[in-house]
Design a protein around this motif. Structure first.
Motif, PDB file in Angstrom:
ATOM      1  N   ALA A   4      63.374  96.213  26.983  1.00 23.92           N
ATOM      2  CA  ALA A   4      62.480  97.295  27.408  1.00 23.92           C
ATOM      3  C   ALA A   4      62.722  97.524  28.898  1.00 23.92           C
ATOM      4  O   ALA A   4      62.501  96.616  29.701  1.00 23.92           O
ATOM      5  N   PRO A   5      63.165  98.715  29.278  1.00 29.19           N
ATOM      6  CA  PRO A   5      63.457  98.960  30.691  1.00 29.19           C
ATOM      7  C   PRO A   5      62.209  98.995  31.574  1.00 29.19           C
ATOM      8  O   PRO A   5      62.302  98.798  32.781  1.00 29.19           O
ATOM      9  N   GLU A   6      61.060  99.248  30.964  1.00 28.29           N
ATOM     10  CA  GLU A   6      59.804  99.238  31.709  1.00 28.29           C
ATOM     11  C   GLU A   6      58.655  98.914  30.759  1.00 28.29           C
ATOM     12  O   GLU A   6      58.785  99.041  29.545  1.00 28.29           O
ATOM     13  N   THR A   7      57.541  98.489  31.313  1.00 31.65           N
ATOM     14  CA  THR A   7      56.363  98.167  30.516  1.00 31.65           C
ATOM     15  C   THR A   7      55.746  99.444  29.959  1.00 31.65           C
ATOM     16  O   THR A   7      55.660 100.446  30.664  1.00 31.65           O
ATOM     17  N   GLY A   8      55.342  99.408  28.689  1.00 31.58           N
ATOM     18  CA  GLY A   8      54.694 100.569  28.079  1.00 31.58           C
ATOM     19  C   GLY A   8      54.787 100.542  26.569  1.00 31.58           C
ATOM     20  O   GLY A   8      55.210  99.555  25.968  1.00 31.58           O
ATOM     21  N   MET A   9      54.397 101.648  25.952  1.00 26.86           N
ATOM     22  CA  MET A   9      54.464 101.787  24.495  1.00 26.86           C
ATOM     23  C   MET A   9      55.875 102.204  24.083  1.00 26.86           C
ATOM     24  O   MET A   9      56.491 103.055  24.736  1.00 26.86           O
ATOM     25  N   TYR A  10      56.335 101.614  22.988  1.00 23.56           N
ATOM     26  CA  TYR A  10      57.622 101.961  22.406  1.00 23.56           C
ATOM     27  C   TYR A  10      57.381 102.275  20.930  1.00 23.56           C
ATOM     28  O   TYR A  10      56.680 101.546  20.243  1.00 23.56           O
ATOM     29  N   PHE A  11      57.971 103.356  20.480  1.00 21.64           N
ATOM     30  CA  PHE A  11      57.821 103.813  19.101  1.00 21.64           C
ATOM     31  C   PHE A  11      59.139 103.551  18.379  1.00 21.64           C
ATOM     32  O   PHE A  11      60.207 103.865  18.898  1.00 21.64           O
ATOM     33  N   PHE A  12      59.057 102.986  17.170  1.00 22.51           N
ATOM     34  CA  PHE A  12      60.248 102.655  16.397  1.00 22.51           C
ATOM     35  C   PHE A  12      60.158 103.280  15.013  1.00 22.51           C
ATOM     36  O   PHE A  12      59.075 103.461  14.468  1.00 22.51           O
ATOM     37  N   ARG A  13      61.326 103.589  14.454  1.00 28.67           N
ATOM     38  CA  ARG A  13      61.415 104.169  13.112  1.00 28.67           C
ATOM     39  C   ARG A  13      62.528 103.463  12.362  1.00 28.67           C
ATOM     40  O   ARG A  13      63.611 103.215  12.906  1.00 28.67           O
ATOM     41  N   CYS A  14      62.281 103.148  11.106  1.00 29.21           N
ATOM     42  CA  CYS A  14      63.219 102.406  10.277  1.00 29.21           C
ATOM     43  C   CYS A  14      63.458 103.181   8.982  1.00 29.21           C
ATOM     44  O   CYS A  14      62.513 103.505   8.275  1.00 29.21           O
ATOM     45  N   LEU A  15      64.723 103.475   8.679  1.00 32.46           N
ATOM     46  CA  LEU A  15      65.099 104.146   7.428  1.00 32.46           C
ATOM     47  C   LEU A  15      66.131 103.280   6.717  1.00 32.46           C
ATOM     48  O   LEU A  15      67.137 102.903   7.319  1.00 32.46           O
ATOM     49  N   ALA A  16      65.874 102.963   5.468  1.00 33.77           N
ATOM     50  CA  ALA A  16      66.763 102.040   4.762  1.00 33.77           C
ATOM     51  C   ALA A  16      66.921 102.421   3.296  1.00 33.77           C
ATOM     52  O   ALA A  16      66.080 103.058   2.708  1.00 33.77           O
ATOM     53  N   ASP A  17      68.042 101.977   2.719  1.00 32.81           N
ATOM     54  CA  ASP A  17      68.318 102.031   1.300  1.00 32.81           C
ATOM     55  C   ASP A  17      68.945 100.662   0.983  1.00 32.81           C
ATOM     56  O   ASP A  17      70.069 100.392   1.404  1.00 32.81           O
ATOM     57  N   ASP A  18      68.236  99.799   0.490  1.00 33.33           N
ATOM     58  CA  ASP A  18      67.062  99.858  -0.345  1.00 33.33           C
ATOM     59  C   ASP A  18      65.770  99.456   0.390  1.00 33.33           C
ATOM     60  O   ASP A  18      64.712  99.978   0.059  1.00 33.33           O
ATOM     61  N   ALA A  19      65.845  98.524   1.322  1.00 34.62           N
ATOM     62  CA  ALA A  19      64.628  98.120   2.024  1.00 34.62           C
ATOM     63  C   ALA A  19      64.981  97.447   3.345  1.00 34.62           C
ATOM     64  O   ALA A  19      66.021  96.791   3.453  1.00 34.62           O
ATOM     65  N   ALA A  20      64.110  97.602   4.325  1.00 31.57           N
ATOM     66  CA  ALA A  20      64.296  96.950   5.622  1.00 31.57           C
ATOM     67  C   ALA A  20      62.951  96.837   6.323  1.00 31.57           C
ATOM     68  O   ALA A  20      62.017  97.591   6.030  1.00 31.57           O
ATOM     69  N   MET A  21      62.885  95.885   7.231  1.00 28.40           N
ATOM     70  CA  MET A  21      61.681  95.690   8.019  1.00 28.40           C
ATOM     71  C   MET A  21      62.104  95.267   9.421  1.00 28.40           C
ATOM     72  O   MET A  21      62.969  94.399   9.578  1.00 28.40           O
ATOM     73  N   LEU A  22      61.510  95.882  10.439  1.00 23.69           N
ATOM     74  CA  LEU A  22      61.795  95.575  11.837  1.00 23.69           C
ATOM     75  C   LEU A  22      60.620  94.803  12.420  1.00 23.69           C
ATOM     76  O   LEU A  22      59.478  95.266  12.363  1.00 23.69           O
ATOM     77  N   LYS A  23      60.921  93.619  12.969  1.00 25.34           N
ATOM     78  CA  LYS A  23      59.914  92.817  13.657  1.00 25.34           C
ATOM     79  C   LYS A  23      60.323  92.678  15.115  1.00 25.34           C
ATOM     80  O   LYS A  23      61.510  92.476  15.413  1.00 25.34           O
ATOM     81  N   ILE A  24      59.350  92.786  16.000  1.00 26.00           N
ATOM     82  CA  ILE A  24      59.582  92.543  17.414  1.00 26.00           C
ATOM     83  C   ILE A  24      58.596  91.476  17.857  1.00 26.00           C
ATOM     84  O   ILE A  24      57.393  91.605  17.615  1.00 26.00           O
ATOM     85  N   ASN A  25      59.119  90.434  18.473  1.00 24.65           N
ATOM     86  CA  ASN A  25      58.311  89.281  18.886  1.00 24.65           C
ATOM     87  C   ASN A  25      57.510  88.720  17.712  1.00 24.65           C
ATOM     88  O   ASN A  25      56.367  88.309  17.860  1.00 24.65           O
TER      89      ASN A  25
END
Length: 99
Positions: A4-25
């Motif tokens: 993260a280049p600076e402190t703040g809110m970050y929005f993420f989007r995940c598109l998968a075939d067949d399935a995926a999940m993104l975890k941060i910390n």
């Protein structure tokens, strides 16, 4: 890792075939499940997380059953900005030398 280049809110989007999940910390941020993941949870393709400036641990769970495969991750800094496709170089950092 995601930097993260600076402190703040970050929005993420995940598109998968067949399935995926993104975890941060360790926390689930977003996912896409037309197939099955090991966790039995409700996933949203988009999510937001507050991050401090610096490196954050990323975990990506991905399932491919058969046929076509796809995993696309995007991020943006505000709800109104455009999604930015995340390349592999945006992850897998262990130090500033790996940029």
């Amino acid at each position: 890792y995601f930097e993260a280049p600076e402190t703040g809110m970050y929005f993420f989007r995940c598109l998968a075939d067949d399935a995926a999940m993104l975890k941060i910390n360790g926390a689930v941020v977003c996912g896409d499940a037309t197939g099955e993941l090991k966790e039995n949870i409700q996933l949203n393709q988009s999510g937001a997380v507050a991050l401090s400036k610096g490196m954050h641990a990323v975990e990506i769970d991905f399932v491919e059953n058969m046929g076509n495969e796809r995993l696309r991750l995007y991020f943006k800094r505000s709800e109104t900005s455009d999604w930015v496709f995340m390349e592999l170089k945006d992850f897998f950092r262990t130090s500033n030398r790996n940029k």
